[in-house]
Design a protein around this motif. Structure first.
Motif, PDB file in Angstrom:
ATOM      1  N   GLU A   7       1.475   9.529   1.124  1.00 27.63           N
ATOM      2  CA  GLU A   7       0.679   8.366   1.501  1.00 27.63           C
ATOM      3  C   GLU A   7       1.576   7.148   1.340  1.00 27.63           C
ATOM      4  N   VAL A   8       1.698   6.377   2.403  1.00 28.07           N
ATOM      5  CA  VAL A   8       2.488   5.147   2.362  1.00 28.07           C
ATOM      6  C   VAL A   8       1.568   3.994   2.742  1.00 28.07           C
ATOM      7  N   ASP A   9       1.220   3.169   1.774  1.00 27.52           N
ATOM      8  CA  ASP A   9       0.389   1.994   1.991  1.00 27.52           C
ATOM      9  C   ASP A   9       1.324   0.800   2.154  1.00 27.52           C
ATOM     10  N   ALA A  10       1.344   0.219   3.350  1.00 32.35           N
ATOM     11  CA  ALA A  10       2.286  -0.867   3.635  1.00 32.35           C
ATOM     12  C   ALA A  10       2.148  -2.021   2.644  1.00 32.35           C
ATOM     13  N   ASP A  11       0.938  -2.272   2.168  1.00 33.88           N
ATOM     14  CA  ASP A  11       0.727  -3.390   1.238  1.00 33.88           C
ATOM     15  C   ASP A  11       1.419  -3.159  -0.108  1.00 33.88           C
ATOM     16  N   ASP A  12       1.772  -1.925  -0.404  1.00 26.37           N
ATOM     17  CA  ASP A  12       2.450  -1.628  -1.662  1.00 26.37           C
ATOM     18  C   ASP A  12       3.968  -1.769  -1.563  1.00 26.37           C
ATOM     19  N   LEU A  13       4.479  -1.921  -0.356  1.00 23.73           N
ATOM     20  CA  LEU A  13       5.916  -2.047  -0.165  1.00 23.73           C
ATOM     21  C   LEU A  13       6.367  -3.486  -0.419  1.00 23.73           C
ATOM     22  N   ASP A  14       7.670  -3.675  -0.544  1.00 24.91           N
ATOM     23  CA  ASP A  14       8.210  -5.027  -0.643  1.00 24.91           C
ATOM     24  C   ASP A  14       7.800  -5.825   0.586  1.00 24.91           C
ATOM     25  N   SER A  15       7.692  -7.146   0.447  1.00 23.24           N
ATOM     26  CA  SER A  15       7.061  -7.992   1.460  1.00 23.24           C
ATOM     27  C   SER A  15       7.676  -7.845   2.851  1.00 23.24           C
ATOM     28  N   GLN A  16       8.998  -7.685   2.957  1.00 24.85           N
ATOM     29  CA  GLN A  16       9.638  -7.627   4.266  1.00 24.85           C
ATOM     30  C   GLN A  16       9.401  -6.311   5.003  1.00 24.85           C
ATOM     31  N   TYR A  17       8.752  -5.357   4.329  1.00 25.23           N
ATOM     32  CA  TYR A  17       8.497  -4.058   4.964  1.00 25.23           C
ATOM     33  C   TYR A  17       7.004  -3.813   5.212  1.00 25.23           C
ATOM     34  N   ARG A  18       6.179  -4.820   5.013  1.00 25.81           N
ATOM     35  CA  ARG A  18       4.736  -4.609   5.111  1.00 25.81           C
ATOM     36  C   ARG A  18       4.206  -4.616   6.540  1.00 25.81           C
ATOM     37  N   GLY A  19       5.094  -4.766   7.510  1.00 25.62           N
ATOM     38  CA  GLY A  19       4.666  -4.705   8.910  1.00 25.62           C
ATOM     39  C   GLY A  19       4.542  -3.301   9.453  1.00 25.62           C
ATOM     40  N   ILE A  20       4.903  -2.307   8.664  1.00 26.92           N
ATOM     41  CA  ILE A  20       4.773  -0.936   9.156  1.00 26.92           C
ATOM     42  C   ILE A  20       3.318  -0.491   9.084  1.00 26.92           C
ATOM     43  N   ASP A  21       2.981   0.502   9.881  1.00 32.70           N
ATOM     44  CA  ASP A  21       1.657   1.098   9.807  1.00 32.70           C
ATOM     45  C   ASP A  21       1.573   1.990   8.565  1.00 32.70           C
ATOM     46  N   ASP A  22       0.378   2.081   8.000  1.00 37.04           N
ATOM     47  CA  ASP A  22       0.181   2.997   6.876  1.00 37.04           C
ATOM     48  C   ASP A  22       0.424   4.434   7.330  1.00 37.04           C
ATOM     49  N   ARG A  23       0.998   5.230   6.456  1.00 35.67           N
ATOM     50  CA  ARG A  23       1.104   6.669   6.666  1.00 35.67           C
ATOM     51  C   ARG A  23       0.075   7.348   5.774  1.00 35.67           C
ATOM     52  N   GLU A  24      -0.564   8.373   6.306  1.00 33.89           N
ATOM     53  CA  GLU A  24      -1.652   9.024   5.585  1.00 33.89           C
ATOM     54  C   GLU A  24      -1.251  10.426   5.138  1.00 33.89           C
ATOM     55  N   TYR A  25      -1.923  10.892   4.088  1.00 40.71           N
ATOM     56  CA  TYR A  25      -1.806  12.301   3.742  1.00 40.71           C
ATOM     57  C   TYR A  25      -2.281  13.149   4.919  1.00 40.71           C
ATOM     58  N   GLN A  26      -1.844  14.389   4.978  1.00 46.47           N
ATOM     59  CA  GLN A  26      -2.310  15.298   6.010  1.00 46.47           C
ATOM     60  C   GLN A  26      -2.770  16.612   5.389  1.00 46.47           C
ATOM     61  N   PHE A  27      -3.765  17.222   6.010  1.00 44.81           N
ATOM     62  CA  PHE A  27      -4.209  18.556   5.601  1.00 44.81           C
ATOM     63  C   PHE A  27      -3.169  19.569   6.065  1.00 44.81           C
ATOM     64  N   MET A  28      -2.715  20.411   5.134  1.00 43.21           N
ATOM     65  CA  MET A  28      -1.679  21.383   5.462  1.00 43.21           C
ATOM     66  C   MET A  28      -2.109  22.778   5.036  1.00 43.21           C
ATOM     67  N   LEU A  29      -1.639  23.760   5.784  1.00 48.42           N
ATOM     68  CA  LEU A  29      -1.808  25.159   5.429  1.00 48.42           C
ATOM     69  C   LEU A  29      -0.452  25.740   5.077  1.00 48.42           C
TER      70      LEU A  29
END
Length: 247
Positions: A88-110
């Motif tokens: 899980e990558v929450d853009a708001d948790d990154l350093d300020s200059q990298y917060r323009g990225i879209d959030d990445r989410e966990y995925q269901f895996m088998l």
């Protein structure tokens, strides 16, 4: 956000196999993987078995739910589900200059797991394959327990992880829209990559029910991952302690 839960999962699940069904709590520290975010982690630890069903977790978001279809003294084969696979990558948790990225989410895996135990050298070989909507990975791990005395067991391990291009691109790639939000970001197309790690876990029995855990590990990521604009370090150190209750 538990961005390097895979490292703690690798280390702590290795410790748990000597303890039977158990629950516990741990505390881990690490250097930064992504540019910004947590470096300390509280780790709920679960290892539960009922008949051939099992649940394993070393963080809330690393739960494995599965079924062992075959098990004897040498071979084990299991299938399992990971409700919160990947990162899980929450853009708001990154350093300020990298917060323009879209959030990445966990995925269901088998996933599937094959274990082979070599009784002559007391080495266990573990092969895993996992896949989800955003890609997958294959892992190979070797581990060997050393019984120091009746209470203390030490287990070194080495592991190799291969990540396919879909997974690397989703979690570490940067598209042109994201790159346009900051001079610190450039377009980055993820390609398949890998990581290599070594770990050392220990279990010390305090009583018949309670045990102390200790774990340290290092994981090195390939250029395909560490060269991503949002990655801070391609060499990750992790360590921690925990206490387990066995039932």
């Amino acid at each position: 956000m538990k961005k390097i839960a895979l490292i703690f999962s690798t280390l702590l699940i290795a410790s748990q196999v000597t303890l039977g069904s158990s629950i516990g709590i741990g505390y881990g520290v690490t250097n930064e993987f992504f540019k910004g975010g947590d470096q300390t982690y509280t780790l709920p630890i679960i290892n539960y078995e009922y008949d051939n069903y099992f649940m394993e977790a070393s963080t809330i978001k690393s739960i494995h739910l599965g079924y062992r279809f075959f098990q004897d003294d040498i071979y084990t084969f299991s299938l399992y589900a990971i409700p919160f696979g990947g990162y899980e990558v929450d853009a708001d948790d990154l350093d300020s200059q990298y917060r323009g990225i879209d959030d990445r989410e966990y995925q269901f895996m088998l996933g599937g797991e094959f274990k082979y135990y070599n009784g002559m050298y007391d080495i266990e070989t573990i092969l895993n394959a996992e896949v989800g909507k955003e890609g997958g990975k294959v892992s190979l791990k070797l581990e060997k327990p050393y019984v120091v005395n009746a209470d203390l067991i030490i287990k070194p391990s080495i592991n190799f992880n291969y990540y396919n291009s879909s997974l690397v691109d989703y979690y570490f790639g940067i598209d042109s829209g994201e790159a346009s939000t900051s001079p610190a970001l450039n377009r980055y197309d993820g390609e398949s990559g890998y990581s290599i790690g070594v770990g050392l876990t220990s279990s010390y029995r305090l009583t018949d029910a309670f045990s102390l855990l200790g774990f340290i590990g290092i994981m090195k990521f390939s250029d395909e991952i560490k060269n991503s604009p949002v990655i801070e370090n391609g060499l990750i150190y992790a360590g921690g302690i925990g206490i387990m209750y066995t039932f």
